[in-house]
Scaffold this motif. Sequence first.
Motif: not given
Length: 295
Positions: A9, A59-60, A6, A87
């Motif tokens: 990323l 964000t993811t 994460l 999140w």
Amino acid sequence: MEETSLLWLLFLTSLLSGTTNTAALTVSPSSSQMFEDKSVSLSCEEDGSSAGWTLRRNTTRRKMSQCGAGWGRPAGSSCIIGLMVPWDSGVYWCESREGATSNSINITVTGGPVILQSPVLPVTEGEDLTLHCKTKTSSNLPAGFYKDGFFIRNEPAGHMTIHHVSRSDEGLYKCYISRVGESPSSWVSVTEKPKTTCPPPSPPPLIPASTTALPPYTTSDPPPSSDILHLVFRVVVHLVVFCLYCISTFIMVSLYRDRATGNDLSVSAVTAPPSQAEEGLDDDIITTVTTEHHF
């Protein structure tokens, strides 16, 4: 493993966002990691003004989402997130109506007991980098610090300072507090120190044509010594020439007067007529001579 993926990323997303420093994104409190349920304020600022900019994030869960569209509360060109949740971790930046973007900031929200407080903006080469290992209740517990998964050292007060950072200090940092827990990892960027260039030499001042004949010094400044010597030499030469001229003139006048006096004497001696006595004497001599001749 999932946490590291994460973070990478988020880092790659921040590089692809293409920042232009037309605006500056600031975050309060200033930290790249935050505890869950804490509030945060993000602001887009440009030359003391914040008009015309919108806060966005990746964000993811969602990409290119705007403040107010399911997260945060817009306040002009600022955005307030009341209760942070994991999140909300992602890359945040400002974007104008024309598409210009600001610097980006990586924010990590954790529900764990420990965070690593690191700079939200890149550190310039040569500056000092300070990292703080904190819990929800304390910020001075002994902690160990790691870079790219390798142990660096333990610090008794819970903060570590790297003096005069270089590009080799760039990487993923985290900390660990014994019997409490470990923080997430955060990427610390180091930028190149701006090079200083010497300004080009200024051109010589332009001198007007009317002033080109002026001497290189003013009347208030004393003249150079070479000019004084030259002036004295010229005066001496003129005096010598004048004296020679006077002497030669005097000699020529004297010679002329002597020659004129001699000529007058010779002429008067040749052309002077005889006096009456001399004439009478001559007649007597002539008569006597004549009389004696007849006898």
